[in-house]
Design a protein around this motif. Structure first.
Motif, PDB file in Angstrom:
ATOM      1  N   PRO A 145       0.820  -1.214   0.000  1.00 19.82           N
ATOM      2  CA  PRO A 145       0.000   0.000   0.000  1.00 19.82           C
ATOM      3  C   PRO A 145       0.856   1.268   0.000  1.00 19.82           C
ATOM      4  CG  PRO A 145      -0.024  -1.006   2.177  1.00 19.82           C
ATOM      5  CD  PRO A 145       0.773  -1.905   1.289  1.00 19.82           C
ATOM      6  N   GLU A 146       0.258   2.304  -0.554  1.00 23.13           N
ATOM      7  CA  GLU A 146       0.905   3.602  -0.610  1.00 23.13           C
ATOM      8  C   GLU A 146      -0.173   4.674  -0.665  1.00 23.13           C
ATOM      9  OE1 GLU A 146       3.750   6.073  -3.653  1.00 23.13           O
ATOM     10  OE2 GLU A 146       3.971   3.897  -3.572  1.00 23.13           O
ATOM     11  N   GLY A 147      -0.102   5.621   0.244  1.00 20.63           N
ATOM     12  CA  GLY A 147      -1.044   6.734   0.247  1.00 20.63           C
ATOM     13  C   GLY A 147      -2.492   6.325   0.388  1.00 20.63           C
ATOM     14  N   GLY A 148      -2.754   5.263   1.123  1.00 21.45           N
ATOM     15  CA  GLY A 148      -4.123   4.813   1.316  1.00 21.45           C
ATOM     16  C   GLY A 148      -4.664   3.975   0.172  1.00 21.45           C
ATOM     17  N   CYS A 149      -3.795   3.560  -0.730  1.00 24.47           N
ATOM     18  CA  CYS A 149      -4.208   2.739  -1.877  1.00 24.47           C
ATOM     19  C   CYS A 149      -3.348   1.486  -1.967  1.00 24.47           C
ATOM     20  CB  CYS A 149      -4.060   3.524  -3.183  1.00 24.47           C
ATOM     21  SG  CYS A 149      -5.071   4.999  -3.309  1.00 24.47           S
ATOM     22  N   MET A 150      -3.894   0.469  -2.609  1.00 31.59           N
ATOM     23  CA  MET A 150      -3.156  -0.764  -2.885  1.00 31.59           C
ATOM     24  C   MET A 150      -3.640  -1.302  -4.221  1.00 31.59           C
ATOM     25  SD  MET A 150      -5.085  -3.355  -0.297  1.00 31.59           S
ATOM     26  CE  MET A 150      -6.863  -3.587  -0.411  1.00 31.59           C
ATOM     27  N   SER A 151      -2.841  -2.174  -4.791  1.00 32.01           N
ATOM     28  CA  SER A 151      -3.189  -2.720  -6.098  1.00 32.01           C
ATOM     29  C   SER A 151      -2.603  -4.114  -6.223  1.00 32.01           C
ATOM     30  CB  SER A 151      -2.617  -1.818  -7.203  1.00 32.01           C
ATOM     31  OG  SER A 151      -2.942  -2.303  -8.485  1.00 32.01           O
ATOM     32  N   GLY A 152      -3.108  -4.841  -7.178  1.00 29.65           N
ATOM     33  CA  GLY A 152      -2.551  -6.129  -7.550  1.00 29.65           C
ATOM     34  C   GLY A 152      -2.914  -6.372  -8.994  1.00 29.65           C
ATOM     35  N   GLU A 153      -1.995  -6.999  -9.731  1.00 23.32           N
ATOM     36  CA  GLU A 153      -2.304  -7.235 -11.135  1.00 23.32           C
ATOM     37  C   GLU A 153      -1.709  -8.549 -11.613  1.00 23.32           C
ATOM     38  OE1 GLU A 153      -0.705  -3.881 -13.365  1.00 23.32           O
ATOM     39  OE2 GLU A 153       1.182  -4.955 -13.690  1.00 23.32           O
ATOM     40  N   TRP A 154      -2.417  -9.123 -12.561  1.00 24.50           N
ATOM     41  CA  TRP A 154      -1.972 -10.299 -13.296  1.00 24.50           C
ATOM     42  C   TRP A 154      -1.277  -9.804 -14.554  1.00 24.50           C
ATOM     43  CZ3 TRP A 154      -2.170 -15.216 -11.669  1.00 24.50           C
ATOM     44  CH2 TRP A 154      -3.070 -15.541 -10.648  1.00 24.50           C
ATOM     45  N   GLN A 155      -0.098 -10.336 -14.855  1.00 28.94           N
ATOM     46  CA  GLN A 155       0.511 -10.121 -16.162  1.00 28.94           C
ATOM     47  C   GLN A 155       0.457 -11.442 -16.900  1.00 28.94           C
ATOM     48  OE1 GLN A 155       4.179  -8.125 -16.792  1.00 28.94           O
ATOM     49  NE2 GLN A 155       3.567  -6.331 -15.632  1.00 28.94           N
ATOM     50  N   PHE A 156       0.170 -11.384 -18.189  1.00 28.33           N
ATOM     51  CA  PHE A 156      -0.019 -12.603 -18.968  1.00 28.33           C
ATOM     52  C   PHE A 156       0.121 -12.299 -20.453  1.00 28.33           C
ATOM     53  CE2 PHE A 156      -3.953 -10.437 -18.179  1.00 28.33           C
ATOM     54  CZ  PHE A 156      -4.625 -10.462 -19.385  1.00 28.33           C
ATOM     55  N   ASP A 157       0.363 -13.357 -21.207  1.00 29.87           N
ATOM     56  CA  ASP A 157       0.470 -13.252 -22.651  1.00 29.87           C
ATOM     57  C   ASP A 157      -0.776 -13.838 -23.296  1.00 29.87           C
ATOM     58  OD1 ASP A 157       3.056 -12.283 -22.353  1.00 29.87           O
ATOM     59  OD2 ASP A 157       3.994 -14.235 -22.685  1.00 29.87           O
ATOM     60  N   LEU A 158      -1.264 -13.166 -24.327  1.00 32.00           N
ATOM     61  CA  LEU A 158      -2.341 -13.684 -25.167  1.00 32.00           C
ATOM     62  C   LEU A 158      -1.824 -13.771 -26.589  1.00 32.00           C
ATOM     63  CD1 LEU A 158      -5.532 -11.657 -24.134  1.00 32.00           C
ATOM     64  CD2 LEU A 158      -4.906 -13.976 -23.447  1.00 32.00           C
ATOM     65  N   ARG A 159      -2.220 -14.778 -27.300  1.00 35.56           N
ATOM     66  CA  ARG A 159      -1.884 -14.890 -28.712  1.00 35.56           C
ATOM     67  C   ARG A 159      -3.080 -14.374 -29.494  1.00 35.56           C
ATOM     68  NH1 ARG A 159       1.187 -18.855 -31.680  1.00 35.56           N
ATOM     69  NH2 ARG A 159       1.209 -18.075 -33.809  1.00 35.56           N
ATOM     70  N   VAL A 160      -2.845 -13.389 -30.345  1.00 33.87           N
ATOM     71  CA  VAL A 160      -3.918 -12.840 -31.176  1.00 33.87           C
ATOM     72  C   VAL A 160      -3.519 -12.964 -32.639  1.00 33.87           C
ATOM     73  CG1 VAL A 160      -4.753 -11.272 -29.385  1.00 33.87           C
ATOM     74  CG2 VAL A 160      -3.080 -10.446 -31.033  1.00 33.87           C
ATOM     75  N   GLY A 161      -4.519 -12.939 -33.513  1.00 35.43           N
ATOM     76  CA  GLY A 161      -4.306 -13.143 -34.935  1.00 35.43           C
ATOM     77  C   GLY A 161      -3.600 -12.004 -35.619  1.00 35.43           C
ATOM     78  N   ALA A 162      -3.088 -12.310 -36.775  1.00 29.34           N
ATOM     79  CA  ALA A 162      -2.395 -11.321 -37.599  1.00 29.34           C
ATOM     80  C   ALA A 162      -3.304 -10.860 -38.720  1.00 29.34           C
ATOM     81  CB  ALA A 162      -1.134 -11.947 -38.190  1.00 29.34           C
TER      82      ALA A 162
END
Length: 172
Positions: A145-162
């Motif tokens: 937390p920082e300044g009364g806030c917190m966060s969490g995130e997923w990082q991931f790869d997606l394969r998308v078409g060309a």
């Protein structure tokens, strides 16, 4: 008045925005999985998301990187684009307990409640990624937390078409 300067001269036909489309689709589906509501749902520009109204809650997705997926003969100048690997981050921003007006630290139970809010978001969004997408290289990390806030995130790869490659005559 346009927000961006016009591009001078003739332009090629617009390319379908498969990166933004992937981000929007992930964000739309993620909303259905969150157990705890949020006030803001955004595709964040840039390398970070804003924490301005963390107490309203924010669900966000942001573009981290894009890598072309090519055939081995790409160096020969042939159209070898098979698709794209789009690295996205999907997360939430929430309120976190902070010092009170007397300078006292948050109570243990409040800190624990904050942590469990964030882990619930992680569980909800992780479930969505595993059940609804072709995500690979998936990992979650908390921030703050920082300044009364917190966060969490997923990082991931997606394969998308060309997109379709142009023909030698210049037609699409």
């Amino acid at each position: 008045m346009p927000r961006h300067a016009p591009i001078p001269g003739p332009r090629p036909a617009p390319t379908k925005d498969v990166f933004g489309e992937a981000a929007q689709e992930v964000l739309t589906v993620a909303q259905r999985y969150l157990s705890n509501p949020v006030r803001h749902v955004v595709i964040s520009p840039g390398s970070e998301t804003v924490w301005d109204d963390c107490c309203g809650g924010t669900l966000y997705v942001r573009l981290v990187a894009v890598t072309p997926v090519t055939q081995p003969n790409a160096a020969l100048g042939t159209c070898a684009l098979l698709g794209w690997t789009v690295t996205l981050a999907l997360g939430t921003v929430r309120c976190a307990s902070a010092l009170d007006s007397q300078g006292r630290a948050p109570r243990d139970k409040d800190l624990t409640e904050d942590a469990l809010y964030l882990t619930q978001d992680a569980a909800d969004l992780g479930q969505m990624l595993m059940c609804e997408t072709n995500a690979a290289n998936v990992s979650w990390a908390p921030y703050g937390p920082e300044g009364g806030c917190m966060s969490g995130e997923w990082q991931f790869d997606l394969r998308v078409g060309a997109c379709a490659c142009p023909s030698p005559e210049g037609n699409r």
